[in-house]
Write a protein that holds these residues in place. Structure first.
Motif, short mmCIF file in Angstrom:
data_model
loop_
_atom_site.label_atom_id
_atom_site.label_comp_id
_atom_site.label_asym_id
_atom_site.label_seq_id
_atom_site.Cartn_x
_atom_site.Cartn_y
_atom_site.Cartn_z
N TRP A 271 10.31 -26.72 4.26
CA TRP A 271 11.69 -27.21 4.20
C TRP A 271 11.78 -28.64 4.71
O TRP A 271 12.71 -29.37 4.38
N ASN A 272 10.82 -29.04 5.53
CA ASN A 272 10.83 -30.38 6.10
C ASN A 272 10.64 -31.47 5.04
O ASN A 272 10.72 -32.66 5.34
N GLY A 273 10.44 -31.10 3.79
CA GLY A 273 10.46 -32.08 2.71
C GLY A 273 11.78 -32.86 2.70
O GLY A 273 11.84 -33.99 2.20
N LEU A 274 12.83 -32.28 3.27
CA LEU A 274 14.12 -32.98 3.35
C LEU A 274 14.03 -34.23 4.23
O LEU A 274 14.82 -35.16 4.06
N TYR A 275 13.07 -34.26 5.14
CA TYR A 275 12.89 -35.46 5.98
C TYR A 275 12.54 -36.67 5.11
O TYR A 275 13.15 -37.73 5.22
N ALA A 276 11.54 -36.51 4.25
CA ALA A 276 11.12 -37.63 3.40
C ALA A 276 12.23 -38.08 2.47
O ALA A 276 12.35 -39.27 2.15
N GLN A 303 15.87 -31.38 14.69
CA GLN A 303 15.97 -30.04 15.28
C GLN A 303 15.13 -29.04 14.49
O GLN A 303 14.43 -28.20 15.06
N GLY A 304 15.18 -29.15 13.15
CA GLY A 304 14.40 -28.25 12.31
C GLY A 304 12.91 -28.42 12.49
O GLY A 304 12.15 -27.44 12.42
N ARG A 305 12.47 -29.62 12.74
CA ARG A 305 11.04 -29.89 12.92
C ARG A 305 10.52 -29.35 14.25
O ARG A 305 9.33 -29.13 14.41
N GLU A 306 11.44 -29.14 15.20
CA GLU A 306 11.05 -28.66 16.52
C GLU A 306 11.23 -27.15 16.68
O GLU A 306 10.70 -26.56 17.63
N GLU A 307 11.94 -26.52 15.76
CA GLU A 307 12.26 -25.09 15.88
C GLU A 307 11.12 -24.24 15.32
O GLU A 307 10.62 -24.50 14.23
N PHE A 308 10.73 -23.20 16.06
CA PHE A 308 9.66 -22.31 15.61
C PHE A 308 10.18 -20.98 15.07
O PHE A 308 9.50 -20.34 14.27
N ASP A 309 11.36 -20.56 15.50
CA ASP A 309 11.90 -19.29 15.03
C ASP A 309 12.27 -19.41 13.55
O ASP A 309 13.10 -20.24 13.19
N PRO A 310 11.68 -18.58 12.67
CA PRO A 310 11.91 -18.74 11.22
C PRO A 310 13.38 -18.62 10.81
O PRO A 310 13.85 -19.41 9.98
N ALA A 311 14.10 -17.65 11.38
CA ALA A 311 15.50 -17.45 11.00
C ALA A 311 16.35 -18.63 11.45
O ALA A 311 17.21 -19.12 10.69
N LYS A 312 16.14 -19.09 12.68
CA LYS A 312 16.90 -20.25 13.17
C LYS A 312 16.57 -21.50 12.37
O LYS A 312 17.44 -22.31 12.05
N ARG A 313 15.29 -21.63 12.04
CA ARG A 313 14.86 -22.81 11.28
C ARG A 313 15.49 -22.81 9.88
O ARG A 313 15.97 -23.84 9.41
N ARG A 314 15.51 -21.64 9.26
CA ARG A 314 16.13 -21.54 7.94
C ARG A 314 17.60 -21.93 8.00
O ARG A 314 18.11 -22.64 7.12
N ALA A 315 18.30 -21.47 9.04
CA ALA A 315 19.72 -21.77 9.18
C ALA A 315 19.95 -23.27 9.33
O ALA A 315 20.93 -23.82 8.79
N ILE A 316 19.06 -23.95 10.02
CA ILE A 316 19.19 -25.40 10.20
C ILE A 316 19.05 -26.12 8.87
O ILE A 316 19.89 -26.97 8.51
#
Length: 366
Positions: A271-276, A303-316
């Motif tokens: 999902w971090n492709g959104l950074y680029a 925040q998404g790049r630092e989050e490890f919890d999959p559900a929280k990361r998806r929500a971000i």
């Protein structure tokens, strides 16, 4: 893609040859590189690993694989039908041709969704007229995405909804945001002050509504979706102009935010492709060619790049996508498939997380 180990001893001494005969650690060895014609790789007898995706330990089954470089889709198709090749990419193959190949009992077609961003039109939010939210929203309502799938990409993709493909991050709200509605598009353009003139072109303060699409041209003309997009914009009363150019100046215009934006894609398995694509740090570099800067999006990406919890990361990342869709920063067009056509006697094909073929376990039945 995959980052492969390279030789720390041989690589520094190779110079430019490192791109033609890399010394690596994989199951195949590059034995021949003929520019714009073919690349030959041979079985590495010293390969002793069992890759996580493989059905066996040790070297590949095939002694040699030749990648023939055939840019023209029709020629590629002829080679698979005649048996000259055993596997081809169906990239840019017309829908009717793909249907013919699927009906051929000596062949089979394999599809996998590409990860990352879809085939997408990045809208430059810094220059008129696409710096106007109403104009960008009108483009999203006025572009007929299903028509791209039915004509150019039939069998090669599905309608896109957001800056990441549905395979990457699916949510109904993203696909419901901009149904095809040319009347709504016309209303928004009227509200933005762009009124339809007698020549079926919109104007504002005596100026025509001009949008310039940055189109990469590899030597065979514009990609087919570009001219389809141009035709749809003309129906909205927009003077849509195609700036067709080779790769280097195409990149330069993107870096300098010089057009209304390019049509492109980005392969990324996270999902971090959104950074680029959308972090303000990547304006004037790769690949924030919407030239978009939003402190809230920057904060969420960090925040998404630092989050490890999959559900929280998806929500971000879903929250980021909703912001980008609400602000109409792009016009998503097609979620593309990686499509390959194979002879029936080719066995053992698998695909990696980037949807590219992995050939360790491939064999050919006699």
């Amino acid at each position: 893609g995959t980052l492969a180990l390279i030789s720390p001893k041989a690589t520094p001494t190779q110079g430019d040859l490192v791109n033609q005969k890399p010394v690596g650690s994989g199951p195949f060895v590059v034995t021949e590189y003929a520019q714009k014609d073919h690349i030959t790789i041979a079985r590495n007898p010293r390969y002793t690993r069992r890759a996580p995706w493989s059905d066996h330990q040790g070297p590949p089954y095939l002694d040699r694989i030749v990648f023939k470089i055939i840019p023209e889709a029709g020629t590629r198709v002829t080679t698979i039908e005649s048996g000259e090749t055993q596997m081809i990419s169906a990239l840019n193959a017309p829908a009717a041709v793909l249907r013919r190949l699927e009906s051929n009992t000596s062949l089979r077609v394999e599809r996998n969704p590409y990860p990352g961003a879809p085939r997408i039109w990045l809208l430059n939010v810094t220059v008129p007229p696409t710096n106007d939210l109403k104009v960008r929203q009108a483009l999203n309502y006025g572009v007929n995405r299903p028509a791209f799938v039915e004509s150019v990409y039939k069998g090669l993709g599905q309608t896109a909804c957001a800056p990441l493909t549905q395979h990457m991050l699916a949510d109904p709200s993203l696909c419901q945001a901009y149904p095809y509605d040319p009347s709504k598009a016309a209303q928004l353009l009227d509200e933005a002050g762009w009124k339809m003139g007698p020549n079926n072109l919109r104007t504002k303060d005596g100026r025509p509504l001009v949008i310039t699409i940055n189109s990469i041209n590899y030597g065979a003309g514009n990609l087919p979706e570009i001219e389809l997009l141009q035709g749809q914009l003309l129906q909205l009363g927009i003077d849509a102009r195609i700036k067709s150019q080779a790769r280097p100046p195409w990149y330069e215009d993107n870096y300098h935010c010089a057009t209304s934006g390019p049509v492109m894609f980005l392969r990324d398995t996270d999902w971090n492709g959104l950074y680029a694509l959308f972090d303000s740090a990547t304006v004037h570099t790769n690949f924030n060619w919407s030239c978009y800067a939003n402190p809230e999006v920057d904060r969420l990406i960090a925040q998404g790049r630092e989050e490890f919890d999959p559900a929280k990361r998806r929500a971000i990342y879903l929250k980021i996508e909703r912001i980008l869709v609400d602000q109409a920063v792009t016009v998503p067009l097609i979620d593309e498939y990686s499509v390959w056509v194979l002879r029936g006697n080719v066995k053992g094909t698998t695909y990696n997380y980037s949807a590219y073929p992995v050939l360790n376990d491939v064999s050919i039945e006699k």
